[in-house]
Design a protein around this motif. Structure first.
Motif, PDB file in Angstrom:
ATOM      1  N   SER A 125       0.799  -1.228   0.000  1.00  0.00           N
ATOM      2  CA  SER A 125       0.000   0.000   0.000  1.00  0.00           C
ATOM      3  C   SER A 125       0.829   1.273   0.000  1.00  0.00           C
ATOM      4  O   SER A 125       0.413   2.290  -0.526  1.00  0.00           O
ATOM      5  CB  SER A 125      -0.923   0.006   1.212  1.00  0.00           C
ATOM      6  OG  SER A 125      -0.173  -0.068   2.403  1.00  0.00           O
TER       7      SER A 125
ATOM      8  N   THR B  51       1.808   3.401   2.705  1.00  0.00           N
ATOM      9  CA  THR B  51       1.081   4.413   3.466  1.00  0.00           C
ATOM     10  C   THR B  51       1.896   5.678   3.685  1.00  0.00           C
ATOM     11  O   THR B  51       1.341   6.748   3.874  1.00  0.00           O
ATOM     12  CB  THR B  51       0.659   3.845   4.834  1.00  0.00           C
ATOM     13  OG1 THR B  51       1.815   3.321   5.494  1.00  0.00           O
ATOM     14  CG2 THR B  51      -0.363   2.735   4.678  1.00  0.00           C
ATOM     15  N   THR B  52       3.203   5.565   3.710  1.00  0.00           N
ATOM     16  CA  THR B  52       4.025   6.750   3.925  1.00  0.00           C
ATOM     17  C   THR B  52       4.943   7.005   2.739  1.00  0.00           C
ATOM     18  O   THR B  52       5.963   7.661   2.859  1.00  0.00           O
ATOM     19  CB  THR B  52       4.872   6.579   5.202  1.00  0.00           C
ATOM     20  OG1 THR B  52       5.661   5.393   5.090  1.00  0.00           O
ATOM     21  CG2 THR B  52       3.986   6.466   6.420  1.00  0.00           C
TER      22      THR B  52
ATOM     23  N   GLU C 127      -7.922  10.260   0.575  1.00  0.00           N
ATOM     24  CA  GLU C 127      -7.043   9.792  -0.506  1.00  0.00           C
ATOM     25  C   GLU C 127      -6.500   8.435  -0.092  1.00  0.00           C
ATOM     26  O   GLU C 127      -5.971   8.269   1.013  1.00  0.00           O
ATOM     27  CB  GLU C 127      -5.898  10.772  -0.748  1.00  0.00           C
ATOM     28  CG  GLU C 127      -5.039  10.376  -1.931  1.00  0.00           C
ATOM     29  CD  GLU C 127      -4.093  11.481  -2.394  1.00  0.00           C
ATOM     30  OE1 GLU C 127      -3.143  11.149  -3.117  1.00  0.00           O
ATOM     31  OE2 GLU C 127      -4.329  12.644  -2.018  1.00  0.00           O
TER      32      GLU C 127
ATOM     33  N   THR D 142      -4.458   4.553  -0.838  1.00  0.00           N
ATOM     34  CA  THR D 142      -3.367   3.868  -1.513  1.00  0.00           C
ATOM     35  C   THR D 142      -3.943   2.862  -2.501  1.00  0.00           C
ATOM     36  O   THR D 142      -5.151   2.671  -2.593  1.00  0.00           O
ATOM     37  CB  THR D 142      -2.487   3.122  -0.500  1.00  0.00           C
ATOM     38  OG1 THR D 142      -3.259   2.045   0.044  1.00  0.00           O
ATOM     39  CG2 THR D 142      -2.034   4.037   0.620  1.00  0.00           C
TER      40      THR D 142
ATOM     41  N   ARG E 144      -4.176   7.318   3.134  1.00  0.00           N
ATOM     42  CA  ARG E 144      -2.840   7.933   3.168  1.00  0.00           C
ATOM     43  C   ARG E 144      -2.788   8.935   4.321  1.00  0.00           C
ATOM     44  O   ARG E 144      -2.983  10.133   4.146  1.00  0.00           O
ATOM     45  CB  ARG E 144      -2.541   8.612   1.837  1.00  0.00           C
ATOM     46  CG  ARG E 144      -2.364   7.639   0.663  1.00  0.00           C
ATOM     47  CD  ARG E 144      -1.921   8.398  -0.577  1.00  0.00           C
ATOM     48  NE  ARG E 144      -1.742   7.538  -1.709  1.00  0.00           N
ATOM     49  CZ  ARG E 144      -0.602   6.872  -1.994  1.00  0.00           C
ATOM     50  NH1 ARG E 144       0.441   7.007  -1.208  1.00  0.00           N
ATOM     51  NH2 ARG E 144      -0.530   6.105  -3.062  1.00  0.00           N
TER      52      ARG E 144
ATOM     53  N   HIS F  67      -0.400  10.123   6.032  1.00  0.00           N
ATOM     54  CA  HIS F  67       0.647  11.135   6.054  1.00  0.00           C
ATOM     55  C   HIS F  67       0.227  12.409   5.339  1.00  0.00           C
ATOM     56  O   HIS F  67       0.872  13.450   5.492  1.00  0.00           O
ATOM     57  CB  HIS F  67       1.935  10.580   5.438  1.00  0.00           C
ATOM     58  CG  HIS F  67       1.827  10.247   3.983  1.00  0.00           C
ATOM     59  ND1 HIS F  67       1.071   9.200   3.500  1.00  0.00           N
ATOM     60  CD2 HIS F  67       2.376  10.840   2.885  1.00  0.00           C
ATOM     61  CE1 HIS F  67       1.166   9.147   2.187  1.00  0.00           C
ATOM     62  NE2 HIS F  67       1.950  10.132   1.793  1.00  0.00           N
TER      63      HIS F  67
END
Length: 513
Positions: free
Chosen positions: A173, A175-176, A488, A490, A496, A498
């Motif tokens: 994914s 995520t960061t 938003e 992934t 997301r 971050h």
């Protein structure tokens, strides 16, 4: 490394914990055996062999050779499954593409994986027509006239394929950051399949209900199960809450994988929509909270089998086989699991630590991330997989998942899991999705800001907070609430986090009301 025979009871003579020999032998053993059911269409081993032979001839026409990559953007359908088997047997590298990807996300996968072909369904023609395919030839799914009527006499060809050769590239994914392509080997797929049998408590003649997208490891790992045990897969195009119980009845399904909040969705249905009697015996997966555990078991009359894993460790790492509510259980036999602090020291009972894995089976951990040496070195250190996930261990040795390292907060001296908070809010009828993040606090450490995407319908912050106060500990309660029109996501449908603002200026503050 120890020999692996003690861990995997479904091995056969001369079995090197591989996929291709198992698949080929299983398909030829009984061409009349129906091992797949797609909706109301039964598929026999002989029919699958015929389709695989057609695919291999098509690969030759396209100029593909062993080791080439093929990106695949298809929905759940028999042709997709036959294609995966054909790619596997041919030594080609399958690049599953999430069917929800669009524009930049789709281009990223194609540019990073650099496939020779990009194979699509007609329904994805529009979304893929104007993207940069990075040199890949975009091809529509071919039709093989009469393939389903060919007998099992067709013999697919199989080159020499190593157990550590890549079978597929599965994108995580991210995520960061950008998604990472996990190089998933033939041995990793075999281990994932063997582990699925154990996690789902599969028994002979079971019928496994399979709704998972084949672009995820959760779906792909199921395709070898009929060749490990005499079981069948009953496949539907996608999960549908309105059709679920009818599909289960038609299939006589015995197992349900509750990936992706499926149980939350089913629990929100009116009780009179489900049958009083059904064939499901086991629900297995990840994400059931301790507070909901026994309610789910009672309502659906199933045994819960909670697990933890990630693509990088051949899908599964732990299993709760003792029915301890809220626990992810203990490591599977071929793994050793440590919980380490930021200095690499083992944490004490009840303390949070990063899940770090080592395996007694060679090849159970990813060999590398595609084109990303920095990420590989960060994850694999001294033969150990640093997962980035955190858990705690109780005095009995059972584990409890906390969340990602970027997904936990420190509030009033307590370590708080964002995952645990979000699981509770997921049960609120007005909440579509939520994301809890830590923000600066005037009293040291952090406060919690909950971002909420609502469904249709009005709800007040006061009402939502009062509802949560009955379900969360005081230190788990958000201080701030903020409405979000849409998150938003992934490629694998994770938020997301971050990208979410830590500014509380536009949030509702419960301490000010």
């Amino acid at each position: 490394m120890h020999r692996y025979s003690e861990y995997f009871p479904h091995r056969h003579a001369h079995d090197e914990l591989d996929c291709v020999p198992l698949l080929v032998t299983g398909l030829f053993a009984d061409p009349t055996r129906a091992f797949l059911q797609f909706d109301d269409c039964a598929i026999t081993c002989g029919e699958a062999l015929a389709h695989i032979a057609h695919w291999q001839a098509w690969f030759d026409e396209q100029g593909l050779v062993q080791g080439n990559s093929v990106a695949v953007m298809l929905g759940n359908r028999p042709e997709h499954i036959h294609l995966i088997y054909a790619l596997m047997i041919s030594g080609l590298v399958w690049v599953p593409v999430n069917t929800r990807l669009r524009a930049a996300g789709l281009e990223y996968v194609l540019q990073d994986a650099a496939p020779k072909l990009f194979l699509i369904d007609d329904e994805f023609d529009a979304v893929s027509a104007n993207i940069d395919c990075a040199g890949a030839k975009r091809v529509h799914l071919p039709a093989f006239d009469g393939a389903s009527r060919v007998s099992g006499n067709a013999r697919p060809t199989t080159p020499a394929i190593g157990i550590h050769d890549p079978l597929c590239i599965i994108y995580t994914s991210g995520t960061t950051g950008a998604p990472k392509g996990v190089v998933f080997t033939h041995r990793m797929m075999r281990i994932a399949s063997e582990a699925a049998l154990r996690v789902a408590d599969v028994r002979e003649q079971d019928r496994l209900f399979m709704w998972e997208p084949l672009c995820h490891i959760g779906g792909a790992q199921m395709l070898m199960l009929p060749f490990l045990m005499p079981v069948s897969l009953h496949i539907v195009p996608r999960f549908s809450a309105s059709q679920f119980w009818q599909q289960v009845k038609r299939a006589g399904a015995t197992q349900l994988h509750y990936l992706g909040g499926v149980l939350d969705i089913l629990m929100q249905l009116a009780p009179d929509t489900e049958p009083k009697m059904h064939t499901l015996r086991v629900a297995w997966g990840a994400g059931v909270s301790a507070s909901a555990w026994h309610d789910i078991e009672r309502r659906f009359n199933v045994a819960l089998r909670e697990c933890y894993g990630m693509t990088e460790c051949s899908s599964f790492a732990t299993l709760n086989a003792t029915n301890k509510a809220g626990s992810i259980g203990r490591p599977l036999p071929w793994f050793d699991l440590e919980l380490l602090d930021e200095n690499g020291r083992e944490v004490g009972i009840g303390e949070p630590g990063e899940i770090v894995l080592t395996s007694r089976v060679e090849g159970a951990l990813l060999p590398t991330y595609l084109n990303n040496e920095q990420a590989t070195q960060s994850a694999l250190r001294n033969g150990k997989l640093h997962t980035g996930d955190h858990a705690r261990r109780d005095a009995d040795g059972d584990l409890y998942f906390i969340g990602r390292s970027t997904d936990s907060m420190r509030v009033r001296g307590e370590n708080v899991s964002a995952w645990e908070i979000e699981r509770i809010f997921a049960a609120h009828p007005a909440v579509q999705a939520s994301a809890a993040i830590g923000v600066a606090s005037s009293v040291g450490e952090q406060d919690i800001l909950l971002n909420v995407q609502f469904k249709d319908g009005a709800v007040t912050w006061e009402g939502l907070h009062a509802w949560a106060s009955e379900r969360l500990a005081a230190f788990q309660l958000p201080r701030y609430y903020r409405a979000v029109a849409q998150f938003e996501l992934t490629a694998s449908e994770r938020i997301r986090k971050h990208l979410l603002s830590r500014d509380t200026g536009d949030a509702w503050d419960r301490l000010q009301h």
